[in-house]
Write a protein that holds these residues in place. Structure first.
Motif, PDB file in Angstrom:
ATOM      1  N   UNK A  39     -22.322 -12.993 -61.492  1.00 50.59           N
ATOM      2  CA  UNK A  39     -21.264 -12.986 -60.482  1.00 50.59           C
ATOM      3  C   UNK A  39     -19.936 -12.499 -61.032  1.00 50.59           C
ATOM      4  N   UNK A  40     -19.970 -11.680 -62.043  1.00 48.72           N
ATOM      5  CA  UNK A  40     -18.741 -11.117 -62.602  1.00 48.72           C
ATOM      6  C   UNK A  40     -18.688  -9.608 -62.424  1.00 48.72           C
ATOM      7  N   UNK A  41     -19.654  -9.050 -61.680  1.00 50.24           N
ATOM      8  CA  UNK A  41     -19.685  -7.608 -61.369  1.00 50.24           C
ATOM      9  C   UNK A  41     -19.649  -6.762 -62.628  1.00 50.24           C
ATOM     10  N   UNK A  42     -20.281  -7.248 -63.666  1.00 46.75           N
ATOM     11  CA  UNK A  42     -20.345  -6.524 -64.942  1.00 46.75           C
ATOM     12  C   UNK A  42     -18.963  -6.319 -65.572  1.00 46.75           C
ATOM     13  N   UNK A  43     -18.014  -7.185 -65.216  1.00 47.83           N
ATOM     14  CA  UNK A  43     -16.688  -7.127 -65.822  1.00 47.83           C
ATOM     15  C   UNK A  43     -16.595  -8.025 -67.060  1.00 47.83           C
TER      16      UNK A  43
END
Length: 960
Positions: free
Chosen positions: A182-186
């Motif tokens: 849930x961090x959008x690949x950040x």
């Protein structure tokens, strides 16, 4: 890290899937635990090799999700690894976000090639968030932009990145362990390197953790430029006499001209270490982070400093000194630093202290380098600071190193300029450069003529070049023959400077050479000052014509001013003032030129002066300065002025050289006064210095009043025997004259080792005869210094006249000439062979009878050990061999007589199950590990108990 770059530390890890990792050594890889967990076989591959290497997991931490892998062989070659130096590691030392970080690895999505099977690096920019993972001891990094996601792909764009290193600039902070959902690949999480290394207990790796509070991208860019500047400035050296010392032609790349010198290390009491005393300087520096290097004028101290600076900065030192690669050198030439105002540089001034042109360092850069333990301080010429200022120099250096304790440092000084242990409290080991051995002289002669042949190719057309090369080859052969046959000439060639002078004079004179120090200097100056320009068709600048005598007179005035003021260089203004004073008495020169134009002429054409860009002029070498000053003291009638400086070590060479120039009356008076001064001082050290100086002056003369010579002889005899390493060296400087004075065995109690040390450095038959008396004397144990002294003597004569039938227990073999003498020296129970030799060479020369202990050190040529089988009395082996030592051993047929085995420099542990077969009688095993080698993975697997069970009896096992 200046050379190589962080990407060269990154490897792909192949287990159940594919991940990434980072090299901590040739065969150590740190990665994420889950990459290797559950996999039967783990392999790693580095892009430079394109060949997977199988590994075992030697440590894993489930909480950190980190693992350490040990490869069964080197992951990358030694040649590829050397430029990398030691990986830099650090910990984040602030709470606010740390930007400009990066992650480098091999995500599965980053592929290329026809089949898409070839991995490619991927680089992500990000910011480390120190507070975000603090409770879990996790390093959290937020990417500047999200990883590119292929639409419709079910695979994370970051898959395969687990185990990839997180860098702050060039500093390793940790390895990637997971991508939170849930961090959008950040967001990426990593195991901190300091936590991982604290947890690891079985690795010999002692890095300095840098405290990272900021990332300075400009630092890396500047360091790359600085490395190039260091190479440009210090990778060239002057080779005396190439094309008769043209200013451009005489500068050569140190890769061509550098000769690895031999030195010896002293123990805390000033004695040579009880092992092979002469080792290559690189071997000694490897294990000594701080060293004070003593050496005579022309011994190669400055050349070594330049070589280290140029190569360390550019990552081009070989594996022996690979730990210096990537360090940032600061060259501090003390003569120039002090001449600028008598003040020693602050940290911010270290860069400008040397000669490099880089002057745009980022603010605070030097301090950051030293704070991180990345500095290599090279302090050249502490003796070139006036004696009364040397304590200030010591305090400056001590304060600097106290403030930055991880800084490596090499300082150079003349032998007696500072007392023994001068820097011991600062952690310095004392090293002494040794005179070149016969083999080194031959190597230098070859290198010099190779350089001359290269110069011929550059200067001449094809036809002339061919003739000149043929002539040079003939001259080289003739000079090599003369050096072998003429001991006096060979002894003159013991330093690189004088060896180069001999090469140049031999070429110029077509074989006719001087045989004394004074005649050698005079001939060198005549070559430099007389007829060089005319012979080469060089026109005189500004129509000035100064003959050799006129140049001598002017240069002598400059030299005597430098000596009197105890300076090593002068400004243009000071030089022109001295020339103006000199020319008032030289009407023939004053009528054709001015002091300013005369100075330009001397700098451009004499070959003896060199000009620095910061308004500084100096002689090309202090030896020539002292010789010319001594000549001026004589010619101007100031010889007796030298008595005012009789007790000053900085004036010693000038005084000895002046006696050689002086009239017989003046020389006798100087020597008488030195004796008298020595008689009235009370301390042994002062008395020793003055009476030995009187002897050095006396022995430099062709003739001296017999009564005075006997007085000098009596004063020296009364001080004997020498009582320390320094005094032994002083006596040895008196050469053959001192042999009769030195007590024989049984004449005086104590200090026999220092008598032997002095005698081993005197290369005469009488000295060897006396050494044989010591070797055979039953009440004196001097076997070690006699064995160590072999390196200073002609190998064959020493073996025949001293070692043969002497009862020496142990010998140190350090060159091929010595190795060739072993068959004539039986019985020698213990033999240490230092250096690279083939098995065939060792088999041909090592005795087959009586030898009980064989040590092979630093051997990189050997491919098998079959020759050991014919040494049936062998009971101990000490091996320092290439990677694969165990393979060489396990290939052997049984050696039942061997009871002790020591293996040095191990990087890993191969299967030892074959050792009981090869060594069925083994009772003691010592395993010495290199830094970076893994400790035994489990004492139950590799320890006294386990190996004892393997051998079927109790076995003493030591892991060092």
């Amino acid at each position: 890290m200046i050379a190589g770059g962080v990407a060269d530390l990154v490897v792909a890890v192949l287990g159940e899937g594919q991940g990434s990792g980072v090299l901590l050594g040739l065969n150590l890889v740190l990665t994420a635990r889950h990459v290797a967990d559950g996999s039967g076989v783990v392999e790693v591959i580095h892009p430079s090799s394109r060949r997977p290497v199988e590994c075992e997991v030697i440590w894993a931490d489930e909480v950190l999700d980190a693992a350490l892998l040990r490869a069964e062989s080197a992951v990358i070659s030694a040649e590829h690894a050397a430029p990398l130096g030691r990986p830099r590691v650090g910990r984040v030392a602030l709470a606010s976000p740390l930007s400009h970080c990066q992650i480098v690895g091999f995500p599965q999505i980053q592929r290329y090639g026809d089949q898409g099977d070839d991995l490619e690096y991927e680089q992500y920019r990000g910011t480390v968030l120190p507070m975000a993972g603090r409770m879990r001891n996790v390093l959290v990094c937020e990417l500047d932009v999200p990883a590119a996601d292929e639409r419709g792909s079910e695979v994370s764009p970051l898959a395969g990145l687990s185990g990839a290193p997180v860098f702050a600039g060039a500093v390793l902070l940790g390895v990637v362990t997971q991508v939170p959902r849930s961090r959008s690949h950040f967001r990426i999480e990593a195991a901190p390197i300091d936590a991982a290394m604290t947890s690891v207990r079985r690795i010999r790796w002692n890095p300095t953790f840098e405290e990272i509070t900021d990332v300075h991208p400009k630092d890396e860019l500047f360091e790359a430029r600085y490395a190039k500047d260091l190479a440009a400035q210090y990778r060239k050296t002057e080779i005396f006499g190439i094309e008769e010392l043209g200013r451009t032609e005489s500068r050569w790349d140190l890769d061509t001209a550098y000769l690895s010198l031999e030195a010896e290390a002293a123990t805390p009491d000033g004695r040579p270490e009880a092992r092979p005393s002469a080792q290559r300087i690189e071997s000694l520096l490897k294990t000594r982070p701080r060293a004070l290097l003593r050496g005579q004028a022309g011994a190669g101290k400055t050349t070594l400093v330049w070589w280290l600076a140029a190569h360390a900065a550019n990552g081009t030192l070989n594996m022996k000194l690979a730990q210096l690669n990537g360090l940032v050198p600061f060259v501090i030439p003390m003569r120039e630093v002090y001449a600028r105002g008598g003040r020693f540089p602050a940290v911010s001034e270290l860069l400008s202290a040397g000669r490099v042109i880089s002057d745009d360092a980022p603010e605070g850069w030097a301090g950051r380098v030293l704070e991180a333990g990345r500095g290599l301080l090279l302090v050249d010429g502490l003796d070139e600071v006036p004696p009364e200022e040397r304590e200030k120099a010591r305090r400056w250096l001590s304060a600097l190193l106290d403030r930055y304790p991880e800084t490596r440092c090499l300082a150079t000084v003349r032998p007696d300029a500072v007392e023994e242990d001068w820097l011991r409290s600062e952690g310095f080991t004392e090293l002494t450069l040794l005179p070149m051995s016969d083999e080194d002289i031959q190597s230098f002669v070859t290198a010099w003529h190779n350089a001359a042949r290269l110069e011929a190719e550059r200067v001449y057309d094809a036809h002339r070049c061919g003739d000149e090369r043929q002539l040079l080859t003939s001259l080289e052969q003739d000079l090599a023959h003369q050096l072998r046959q003429n001991p006096a000439l060979r002894d003159l060639a013991r330093t690189p400077l004088l060896c180069a002078v001999i090469c140049a004079l031999h070429r110029r004179r077509r074989g006719l050479l001087p045989t004394t120090r004074w005649s050698l200097y005079r001939a060198a100056l005549a070559m430099l000052l007389g007829g060089r320009d005319a012979a080469r068709g060089v026109p005189h600048p500004d129509d000035i014509s100064l003959d050799s005598d006129e140049q001598h007179a002017l240069l002598q005035r400059l030299a005597i001013w430098l000596v009197r003021t105890e300076q090593q260089q002068m400004t243009h203004e000071q030089a022109t003032q001295q020339l103006d004073l000199a020319m008032r008495d030289m009407s023939q020169i004053r009528t054709q030129t001015t002091p300013e134009r005369a100075l330009r002429f001397l700098v451009a054409r004499s070959g003896l002066l060199q000009e620095r860009t910061d308004d500084a002029i100096q002689f090309i070498h202090r030896t020539f300065q002292d010789f010319l000053a001594a000549k001026e003291f004589h010619e101007s009638g100031y010889v007796l002025e030298l008595l005012n400086h009789g007790g000053d070590e900085a004036w010693r060479d000038v005084i000895v050289l002046a006696v050689g120039h002086a009239t017989r009356t003046d020389a006798q008076l100087l020597i008488e006064r030195l004796v008298q001064f020595g008689d009235v001082v009370e301390g042994r050290e002062e008395k020793w210095y003055l009476h030995v100086l009187a002897a050095q002056c006396a022995t430099s003369l062709l003739s001296l009043d017999a009564a005075l010579m006997e007085v000098v002889r009596g004063r020296v005899r009364a001080l004997l025997p020498p009582q320390n390493h320094s005094e032994a060296g002083d006596i040895a400087s008196l050469a053959a004259w001192a042999v009769e004075l030195l007590p024989g065995p049984g004449e005086k109690d104590g200090f026999g080792e220092y008598i032997v040390e002095a005698l081993t450095r005197i290369r005469t038959a009488d000295a060897r005869q006396k050494l044989k008396q010591f070797a055979l004397h039953p009440g004196i144990d001097v076997g070690v210094p006699i064995a160590l002294g072999w390196i200073h003597q002609p190998a064959e004569e020493y073996a025949r006249e001293v070692l043969a039938d002497s009862g020496i227990y142990s010998l140190y073999v350090q060159n091929s000439s010595q190795l060739a003498q072993l068959p004539h020296l039986e019985p020698i129970p213990s033999i240490i062979v230092d250096g690279s030799y083939t098995a065939e060479e060792l088999d041909a020369h090592l005795p087959t009878r009586y030898v009980e202990v064989i040590s092979l050190r630093n051997n990189r040529k050997i491919t098998h050990l079959d020759f050991l089988r014919t040494r049936e009395q062998l009971h101990a082996l000490d091996l320092d061999l290439p990677v694969g030592t165990l393979d060489l051993l396990t290939a052997l047929a049984p050696l039942p007589s061997v009871r002790r085995l020591k293996l040095n420099g191990l990087r890993d542990y191969a299967d030892m199950s074959q050792l009981p077969r090869v060594f069925p009688g083994l009772t003691g095993l010592t395993l010495q590990l290199e830094e970076g080698a893994a400790e035994p993975p489990d004492p139950k697997v590799l320890g006294a108990e386990a190996l004892g069970a393997l051998f079927g009896r109790q076995l003493r096992v030591v892991v060092q």
